[in-house]
Each structure stands twice: as structure tokens, then as C-alpha cells.
Design a protein around this motif. Structure first.
Motif, PDB file in Angstrom:
ATOM      1  N   ILE A 140      23.893  39.842  39.269  1.00 54.59           N
ATOM      2  CA  ILE A 140      24.032  40.769  40.607  1.00 54.59           C
ATOM      3  C   ILE A 140      25.204  40.126  41.233  1.00 54.59           C
ATOM      4  CG2 ILE A 140      22.792  40.732  42.865  1.00 54.59           C
ATOM      5  CD1 ILE A 140      20.071  39.756  41.301  1.00 54.59           C
ATOM      6  N   VAL A 141      25.765  41.263  41.900  1.00 50.13           N
ATOM      7  CA  VAL A 141      27.095  41.109  42.423  1.00 50.13           C
ATOM      8  C   VAL A 141      26.952  41.704  43.996  1.00 50.13           C
ATOM      9  CG1 VAL A 141      29.539  41.510  42.603  1.00 50.13           C
ATOM     10  CG2 VAL A 141      28.493  40.954  40.563  1.00 50.13           C
ATOM     11  N   LEU A 142      27.247  41.204  45.043  1.00 45.06           N
ATOM     12  CA  LEU A 142      26.790  41.749  46.336  1.00 45.06           C
ATOM     13  C   LEU A 142      28.045  41.841  47.056  1.00 45.06           C
ATOM     14  CD1 LEU A 142      23.644  39.653  47.573  1.00 45.06           C
ATOM     15  CD2 LEU A 142      23.703  41.877  46.337  1.00 45.06           C
ATOM     16  N   ILE A 143      28.344  42.772  47.733  1.00 45.50           N
ATOM     17  CA  ILE A 143      29.843  42.834  48.479  1.00 45.50           C
ATOM     18  C   ILE A 143      29.807  42.403  50.036  1.00 45.50           C
ATOM     19  CG2 ILE A 143      31.688  44.645  48.994  1.00 45.50           C
ATOM     20  CD1 ILE A 143      31.202  44.126  45.877  1.00 45.50           C
ATOM     21  N   GLY A 144      30.386  41.380  50.336  1.00 48.01           N
ATOM     22  CA  GLY A 144      30.221  41.058  51.699  1.00 48.01           C
ATOM     23  C   GLY A 144      31.441  41.311  52.433  1.00 48.01           C
ATOM     24  N   VAL A 189      31.529  39.101  46.321  1.00 45.06           N
ATOM     25  CA  VAL A 189      32.835  39.293  46.470  1.00 45.06           C
ATOM     26  C   VAL A 189      33.019  39.691  48.020  1.00 45.06           C
ATOM     27  CG1 VAL A 189      34.866  40.819  46.037  1.00 45.06           C
ATOM     28  CG2 VAL A 189      33.241  40.351  44.243  1.00 45.06           C
ATOM     29  N   LEU A 190      33.856  38.903  48.617  1.00 41.02           N
ATOM     30  CA  LEU A 190      34.221  38.976  49.989  1.00 41.02           C
ATOM     31  C   LEU A 190      35.371  39.929  50.206  1.00 41.02           C
ATOM     32  CD1 LEU A 190      33.226  35.688  51.235  1.00 41.02           C
ATOM     33  CD2 LEU A 190      31.570  37.568  50.809  1.00 41.02           C
ATOM     34  N   PRO A 191      35.585  41.037  50.178  1.00 37.82           N
ATOM     35  CA  PRO A 191      36.998  41.929  50.465  1.00 37.82           C
ATOM     36  C   PRO A 191      37.749  41.618  51.644  1.00 37.82           C
ATOM     37  CG  PRO A 191      35.166  43.455  49.615  1.00 37.82           C
ATOM     38  CD  PRO A 191      34.403  42.063  50.349  1.00 37.82           C
ATOM     39  N   GLU A 221      40.873  48.894  43.837  1.00 41.05           N
ATOM     40  CA  GLU A 221      40.624  48.506  42.538  1.00 41.05           C
ATOM     41  C   GLU A 221      40.803  46.876  42.542  1.00 41.05           C
ATOM     42  OE1 GLU A 221      43.005  50.254  43.783  1.00 41.05           O
ATOM     43  OE2 GLU A 221      43.161  52.200  42.626  1.00 41.05           O
ATOM     44  N   ALA A 222      41.061  46.298  43.131  1.00 40.87           N
ATOM     45  CA  ALA A 222      41.299  44.736  43.274  1.00 40.87           C
ATOM     46  C   ALA A 222      39.857  44.460  43.522  1.00 40.87           C
ATOM     47  CB  ALA A 222      42.066  44.143  44.488  1.00 40.87           C
ATOM     48  N   ILE A 223      38.936  44.832  44.324  1.00 45.71           N
ATOM     49  CA  ILE A 223      37.576  44.446  44.435  1.00 45.71           C
ATOM     50  C   ILE A 223      36.766  44.883  43.055  1.00 45.71           C
ATOM     51  CG2 ILE A 223      35.292  44.952  45.584  1.00 45.71           C
ATOM     52  CD1 ILE A 223      38.049  43.502  47.171  1.00 45.71           C
ATOM     53  N   ALA A 224      37.125  45.972  42.562  1.00 50.65           N
ATOM     54  CA  ALA A 224      36.493  46.336  40.908  1.00 50.65           C
ATOM     55  C   ALA A 224      36.884  45.265  40.219  1.00 50.65           C
ATOM     56  CB  ALA A 224      36.911  47.731  40.933  1.00 50.65           C
ATOM     57  N   GLU A 239      28.293  32.049  43.993  1.00 49.96           N
ATOM     58  CA  GLU A 239      29.766  31.671  44.624  1.00 49.96           C
ATOM     59  C   GLU A 239      29.837  33.085  45.425  1.00 49.96           C
ATOM     60  OE1 GLU A 239      31.602  29.230  44.754  1.00 49.96           O
ATOM     61  OE2 GLU A 239      29.866  28.191  43.464  1.00 49.96           O
ATOM     62  N   ALA A 240      30.821  33.131  46.513  1.00 54.56           N
ATOM     63  CA  ALA A 240      31.353  33.867  46.985  1.00 54.56           C
ATOM     64  C   ALA A 240      32.823  33.814  46.982  1.00 54.56           C
ATOM     65  CB  ALA A 240      30.928  34.066  48.679  1.00 54.56           C
ATOM     66  N   LEU A 241      33.240  34.990  46.478  1.00 52.04           N
ATOM     67  CA  LEU A 241      34.736  34.980  45.891  1.00 52.04           C
ATOM     68  C   LEU A 241      35.468  35.982  47.043  1.00 52.04           C
ATOM     69  CD1 LEU A 241      36.944  34.491  44.014  1.00 52.04           C
ATOM     70  CD2 LEU A 241      36.240  36.593  42.948  1.00 52.04           C
ATOM     71  N   ARG A 242      36.423  35.368  47.633  1.00 53.79           N
ATOM     72  CA  ARG A 242      37.289  35.819  48.695  1.00 53.79           C
ATOM     73  C   ARG A 242      38.401  36.824  47.895  1.00 53.79           C
ATOM     74  NH1 ARG A 242      37.094  31.730  52.552  1.00 53.79           N
ATOM     75  NH2 ARG A 242      39.120  31.041  51.953  1.00 53.79           N
TER      76      ARG A 242
END
Length: 252
Positions: A140-144, A189-191, A221-224, A239-242
Motif C-alpha cells: 500500500i502506497v499513499l500519496i500525501g 510518498v510526500l511530494p 515521474e519523480a513520484i512514480a 514510512e513517509a518518504l519526502r
């Protein structure tokens, strides 16, 4: 061969922009794609066709996340198709001048954003997570959003408040699912600055570039790439990856 090759992913908000790039990146990693959309039927059809040209199966699935019944229906359909990877990207970004906007508008937008950014991934994570646990594998990957840690944007309160729940929801899903099946992970992922909005003021675009360490907007593409990275790594969970080009280092 990658661990995610041959798996099936559900990507919400997959018709265009970031969601489209996430779907295409997963397709290039040999992941079959279920592409959720709300209104953008033509765009999602183009994304699905491009995924098929890459060589994977792709299917568009419509749902209005303001309706619980439609969330449940999408989760049921995705479970029937043995979804292994959930990427919740669907989002809003509405400007709401704080004191100049009526309370009823604040209420409406806050309810909308909480439903889309919190309730929907919570319920999809619960429903699809159960199937992942039963099969012994899942991602599961959530976009924050990076700004929820700094609250640097005025006039976007409903967005910031609702997106701020994403890192904590990620931890909850990681704990609840991973303790039942260690091969089920949940991350976020925290864009940062990805793509300027339509009609964005050129001066603002330049200002945002200066506010990053790398001196540019990142591109979808960086988020992808970050989503694929997290999906391929079984040791990372909760984890939340900035992914913000260092903008948060200048803001905090």
C-alpha cells in the motif's frame, strides 16, 4: 525479475498528471493496472491504452469517492481481481481564503477532503489489506504532501489538514496488516513541487524553483519512481518518504 512483476495494482486518480505517471511506471515494471477515475473518462482510456502498449493488462474503473457504496464497490471489484498493490493518489487542491470564505464552504470542503484523503484510503486499505493478508503479500502506497509538516501554504486549510493524516494512517495500516502478514507493507510518498497548476503565475513558478535545493520542479515521474521503489522493497514499512527536492529543508 522484480518482486512486483506480474502483480496487479489499483491506482486511484490514475487518469492524468501524477496518477497517470504512477500507472505507467508500474506498467513498465510489468505490473497489471486497474485505473480508477471519477470524471476523466477520455484521459483514463488513453492511460489504459498506453499501459497496454507497454505490455500489461489495464482496465479503467469509475468511482465517486464521496459515496461509501462506490468505495465499497470498487474495493470489491479490486479484490475479485486479486489486487496486490494499492496506490491512493486521488486528491483535490482547492484554494480557500481562510477568513474571507463562509463557514458553510469551509465545512463542505473539509468534509470533501477528509473523505477523499482519509476515509477513502482508510477503507480501501482495510478492505484490500484483508485480501493481501490472506494471500500473504501486499503493498500500500499513499500519496500525501510535504507541506503538512510545515503548513507553509495559506488558504489551503482543508487540503493541508486532511493530508496531514496520511503519515499516521500509513503507520496504522503498516502495523495492523504487517503484524498479521509481514509481507504486507504500507508506506507514503510526500511530494513537493511536482507540476505547476494550469494558469500558474510564472513568477510563482520561478519562486518555487528557488525554494528547492535542486532548483527545479520535480515532475510527476519523480513520484512514480518513489512509488515503484517502495513497492519493490519488502523491508520498508510505516514510512513517509519526502520527495520534494529539498524544499522542506528550506521551509522548516
Amino acid at each position: 525479475m522484480s518482486e512486483i512483476s506480474g502483480r496487479t495494482a489499483l491506482v486511484t486518480g490514475a487518469a492524468k498528471r501524477i496518477g497517470r505517471e504512477i500507472a505507467l511506471a508500474l506498467a513498465r515494471a510489468e505490473v497489471h493496472c486497474l485505473l480508477h477515475y471519477h470524471r476523466s473518462a477520455e484521459d483514463v482510456a488513453e492511460t489504459a491504452e498506453e499501459c497496454r502498449r507497454i505490455g500489461v493488462r489495464a482496465e479503467a474503473m469509475q468511482a465517486d469517492f464521496r459515496e461509501l457504496a462506490e468505495i465499497e464497490a470498487l474495493a470489491h471489484s479490486a479484490s475479485e481481481r486479486h489486487v496486490d498493490i494499492l496506490v491512493h493518489n486521488a486528491s483535490t487542491f482547492s484554494r480557500v481564503p481562510f477568513l474571507e470564505t463562509a463557514l458553510e464552504t469551509h465545512q463542505h470542503l473539509l468534509e470533501r477532503d477528509l473523505s477523499l484523503h482519509v476515509t477513502t484510503p482508510y477503507l480501501l486499505g482495510r478492505a484490500l489489506g484483508e485480501s493481501m493478508v490472506a494471500r500473504g503479500w501486499g503493498r500500500i502506497v499513499l500519496i500525501g504532501d510535504w507541506s503538512t509538516e510545515a503548513s507553509v501554504f495559506r488558504h489551503y486549510a482543508p487540503y493541508i489538514v486532511s493530508k496531514a493524516a496520511i503519515p499516521e494512517l500509513t503507520k496504522v495500516l503498516a502495523l495492523e496488516l504487517g503484524t498479521r502478514s509481514p509481507a504486507v507493507t504500507a508506506n507514503a510518498v510526500l511530494p513537493g513541487p511536482i507540476l505547476p497548476g494550469e494558469g500558474h503565475d510564472p513568477d510563482d513558478v520561478a519562486m518555487v524553483q528557488r525554494q528547492t535545493i535542486i532548483g527545479r520542479w520535480l515532475g510527476a515521474e519523480a513520484i512514480a519512481r518513489a512509488v515503484v521503489f517502495l513497492a519493490e522493497n519488502p523491508e520498508i514499512t510505516g514510512e513517509a518518504l519526502r520527495v520534494d527536492g529539498g524544499r522542506s529543508m528550506k521551509a522548516l
